[in-house]
Design an enzyme around this catalytic site. Sequence first.
Site, PDB file in Angstrom:
ATOM      1  N   ASP A  84      -5.118  -0.524  -0.321  1.00  0.00           N
ATOM      2  CA  ASP A  84      -3.748  -0.827   0.068  1.00  0.00           C
ATOM      3  C   ASP A  84      -3.491  -0.521   1.543  1.00  0.00           C
ATOM      4  OD1 ASP A  84      -3.158  -1.698  -2.455  1.00  0.00           O
ATOM      5  OD2 ASP A  84      -2.069   0.104  -3.063  1.00  0.00           O
ATOM      6  N   ASN A 158       6.196  -0.930   2.516  1.00  0.00           N
ATOM      7  CA  ASN A 158       6.491  -0.022   1.407  1.00  0.00           C
ATOM      8  C   ASN A 158       7.669   0.903   1.680  1.00  0.00           C
ATOM      9  OD1 ASN A 158       4.597  -0.910  -0.407  1.00  0.00           O
ATOM     10  ND2 ASN A 158       3.080   0.666   0.065  1.00  0.00           N
ATOM     11  N   TYR A 201       4.589   5.947  -2.475  1.00  0.00           N
ATOM     12  CA  TYR A 201       5.030   7.319  -2.208  1.00  0.00           C
ATOM     13  C   TYR A 201       6.315   7.648  -2.964  1.00  0.00           C
ATOM     14  CZ  TYR A 201       5.888  11.452   0.795  1.00  0.00           C
ATOM     15  OH  TYR A 201       6.104  12.717   1.284  1.00  0.00           O
TER      16      TYR A 201
END
Length: 301
Positions: A84, A158, A201
């Site tokens: 990723d 993200n 996260y």
Amino acid sequence: MRVYIAHNGCLEAEPIYGTICELVAQRKMSVITDPHARNNESARNTDSGVVSLNQAGRNKYLDQETTSRSINVPFCAGISIGGDGTFLRMARDLKNTGTPLFGVNMGRMGFLVDIEPEDIVNLVENIVKGEYTEEKRLPITASVQRGGKKIHDEWAVNEITIERKVEGKVVDIEVFVDGCRVMDISCNGIIIATATGSTAYSFSSGGPIVWPEMKVTLVVPVSPHELFAKPIVLPDNRSILLKVTSRDNKVVLCSDGQVRLCLQSGDEIACHVGKVPVVFGRVKKGCFAEHLVKKFNLQTA
């Protein structure tokens, strides 16, 4: 036609890298590689596919400045080889271009990358023929103000985070939504995540998983020192402002896991959903729920 390739630099990825370069060249397309791949000497010198491309003048290893100029010329696809992190680096390199992005999984989990190494021939064929679907994911952006002046702009697929720079220290942050203060907390950090980033996260910090097509932004405190400091899910048209109130300057701004800027007390970070989507190319059929079960190895029986 041009293809952008991002390489994680690991030895295991080199054969895949060389094969993709050769397949692309056979179809009369040029290859642009990111600086990380360029700096990998073994990748440059040991793969016959790469060498033949150099000799043919179709493979270009570029420094960062040249890469930035080349991004202005459209790519038909971006292919990452790694996990990723490599995919996110490629997305950053190609941000705001609308290039469809594909990921070959050489990492441990690879939640964003869904192409296995044995499928790379089919991948290149699918790209050439246009036989793939596109998923448009909105990124998150941030603008940092210091003393009334903008000093930095940031972008992420993200999440954007404010984190402590030194272990054992906490970060003091005020969080405003549409001008209203909703949190005043001491914590290890705070995450502003996209729907795409809800499985990264944010998830490991107690945030919810949301389907990637949902138009939401997540505000997730990391190890807060307040009893009722819980994650917040907001419509993606809300205005989010973070104000650093820590007395020391041991605070950093990160995007997709990479430190981008050291922050100071009083800095204000305005976060908004990006206007230009990141395009995920998909050659495999399947629903998001199935992807969750597979990648997280969920026990469903």
